[in-house]
Design a protein around this motif. Structure first.
Motif, mmCIF file in Angstrom:
data_model
loop_
_atom_site.group_PDB
_atom_site.id
_atom_site.type_symbol
_atom_site.label_atom_id
_atom_site.label_comp_id
_atom_site.label_asym_id
_atom_site.label_seq_id
_atom_site.Cartn_x
_atom_site.Cartn_y
_atom_site.Cartn_z
ATOM 1 N N MET A 58 6.209 39.431 55.981
ATOM 2 C CA MET A 58 6.089 39.863 57.043
ATOM 3 C C MET A 58 5.634 38.412 57.840
ATOM 4 N N ILE A 59 4.458 38.081 58.159
ATOM 5 C CA ILE A 59 4.019 36.985 58.392
ATOM 6 C C ILE A 59 4.182 35.728 58.534
ATOM 7 N N GLU A 60 4.761 34.812 56.933
ATOM 8 C CA GLU A 60 5.683 33.832 56.923
ATOM 9 C C GLU A 60 7.082 34.133 57.998
ATOM 10 N N THR A 61 7.095 35.683 58.206
ATOM 11 C CA THR A 61 8.420 35.916 59.107
ATOM 12 C C THR A 61 8.363 35.238 61.024
ATOM 13 N N ILE A 62 6.720 35.927 61.348
ATOM 14 C CA ILE A 62 6.000 35.104 62.100
ATOM 15 C C ILE A 62 5.839 33.552 62.585
ATOM 16 N N LEU A 63 4.910 33.456 61.143
ATOM 17 C CA LEU A 63 5.045 31.985 61.135
ATOM 18 C C LEU A 63 6.240 30.895 61.487
ATOM 19 N N THR A 64 7.257 31.330 61.058
ATOM 20 C CA THR A 64 8.252 30.680 61.375
ATOM 21 C C THR A 64 8.956 30.325 62.613
ATOM 22 N N ILE A 65 8.683 31.563 63.087
ATOM 23 C CA ILE A 65 9.338 32.287 64.553
ATOM 24 C C ILE A 65 8.533 31.394 65.829
ATOM 25 N N SER A 66 7.011 31.005 65.114
ATOM 26 C CA SER A 66 6.371 30.717 65.965
ATOM 27 C C SER A 66 6.848 28.770 66.249
ATOM 28 N N LEU A 67 6.657 28.835 64.834
ATOM 29 C CA LEU A 67 6.951 26.983 64.824
ATOM 30 C C LEU A 67 8.487 26.684 64.681
ATOM 31 N N VAL A 68 9.376 27.321 64.829
ATOM 32 C CA VAL A 68 10.482 27.392 65.822
ATOM 33 C C VAL A 68 10.546 27.253 67.169
ATOM 34 N N LEU A 69 9.028 28.288 68.147
ATOM 35 C CA LEU A 69 9.486 27.875 69.564
ATOM 36 C C LEU A 69 8.253 27.437 69.985
ATOM 37 N N PHE A 70 7.774 26.307 68.909
ATOM 38 C CA PHE A 70 6.840 25.129 68.695
ATOM 39 C C PHE A 70 7.848 23.610 69.054
ATOM 40 N N GLY A 71 8.906 24.035 68.184
ATOM 41 C CA GLY A 71 9.614 22.903 68.081
ATOM 42 C C GLY A 71 10.626 22.684 69.466
ATOM 43 N N ILE A 72 10.802 23.835 70.009
ATOM 44 C CA ILE A 72 11.578 23.587 71.767
ATOM 45 C C ILE A 72 10.644 23.610 72.274
ATOM 46 N N ALA A 73 9.359 24.126 72.206
ATOM 47 C CA ALA A 73 8.539 23.689 73.598
ATOM 48 C C ALA A 73 8.089 22.157 73.295
ATOM 49 N N ILE A 74 7.851 21.396 72.064
ATOM 50 C CA ILE A 74 7.233 20.128 71.896
ATOM 51 C C ILE A 74 9.280 19.243 72.606
ATOM 52 N N SER A 75 10.784 19.839 72.015
ATOM 53 C CA SER A 75 11.408 19.260 72.503
ATOM 54 C C SER A 75 11.550 18.973 73.971
ATOM 55 N N ILE A 76 11.244 20.629 74.591
ATOM 56 C CA ILE A 76 11.174 20.034 75.937
ATOM 57 C C ILE A 76 9.833 19.194 77.109
ATOM 58 N N THR A 77 9.037 19.288 76.341
ATOM 59 C CA THR A 77 7.889 18.544 76.814
ATOM 60 C C THR A 77 8.058 17.263 76.316
ATOM 61 N N PHE A 78 9.044 16.581 75.515
ATOM 62 C CA PHE A 78 9.488 15.346 75.276
ATOM 63 C C PHE A 78 10.399 14.828 76.375
ATOM 64 N N LEU A 79 10.996 15.706 76.568
ATOM 65 C CA LEU A 79 12.383 15.985 78.112
ATOM 66 C C LEU A 79 11.419 15.185 79.654
ATOM 67 N N ARG A 80 10.269 16.657 79.342
ATOM 68 C CA ARG A 80 9.629 15.892 80.592
ATOM 69 C C ARG A 80 8.593 14.505 80.843
ATOM 70 N N ILE A 81 8.448 13.943 79.234
ATOM 71 C CA ILE A 81 8.157 12.804 79.243
ATOM 72 C C ILE A 81 9.418 11.122 79.462
ATOM 73 N N LEU A 82 9.583 11.892 79.363
ATOM 74 C CA LEU A 82 11.116 10.662 79.776
ATOM 75 C C LEU A 82 11.657 11.094 81.102
ATOM 76 N N ILE A 83 11.827 11.816 82.115
ATOM 77 C CA ILE A 83 12.576 11.838 82.718
ATOM 78 C C ILE A 83 11.167 12.716 84.615
ATOM 79 N N GLY A 84 10.158 12.302 83.539
ATOM 80 C CA GLY A 84 8.799 12.700 84.545
ATOM 81 C C GLY A 84 8.827 12.051 86.218
ATOM 82 N N PRO A 85 9.044 12.619 87.115
ATOM 83 C CA PRO A 85 9.073 11.902 88.618
ATOM 84 C C PRO A 85 7.778 11.209 88.996
ATOM 85 N N THR A 86 7.060 11.360 88.436
ATOM 86 C CA THR A 86 5.501 10.695 88.812
ATOM 87 C C THR A 86 4.852 10.647 86.978
ATOM 88 N N PHE A 87 3.914 9.551 87.162
ATOM 89 C CA PHE A 87 3.159 9.154 86.199
ATOM 90 C C PHE A 87 2.447 10.389 85.628
#
Length: 94
Positions: free
Chosen positions: A1-30
């Motif tokens: 049970m806890i391993e499933t929750i941790l795996t799901i949260s790891l996937v969600l953090f991966g999605i958040a990291i990729s979205i944040t990386f896109l913000r770093i690349l296309i961020g309009p201001t410094f």
């Protein structure tokens, strides 16, 4: 049970990291890019902590500490650069 929750949260953090990386690349201001890099560091530290829990090891704690220190120093240096225009001030007596 806890391993499933941790795996799901790891996937969600991966999605958040990729979205944040896109913000770093296309961020309009410094400042947007600086904030995105800070969020990227926090998400990376959180995902490393989840990986450490999943693998049941303490080997990643040193990496988490170093990433936290580097993220803090980079945020401080970028904010100082935005405020003053230079990171290291040198006083010259001529």
């Amino acid at each position: 049970m806890i391993e499933t929750i941790l795996t799901i949260s790891l996937v969600l953090f991966g999605i958040a990291i990729s979205i944040t990386f896109l913000r770093i690349l296309i961020g309009p201001t410094f400042p947007d890019r600086v904030l995105a890099m800070d969020v990227f560091g926090v998400n990376l530290i959180s995902s490393m902590a989840i990986i450490s829990i999943l693998f049941q090891t303490r080997a990643f704690y040193d990496v988490i500490l170093v990433l936290g220190i580097l993220a803090f120093i980079s945020t401080i240096s970028f904010s100082k650069f935005l405020e003053r225009g230079v990171i290291i001030e040198r006083k010259r007596d001529l």
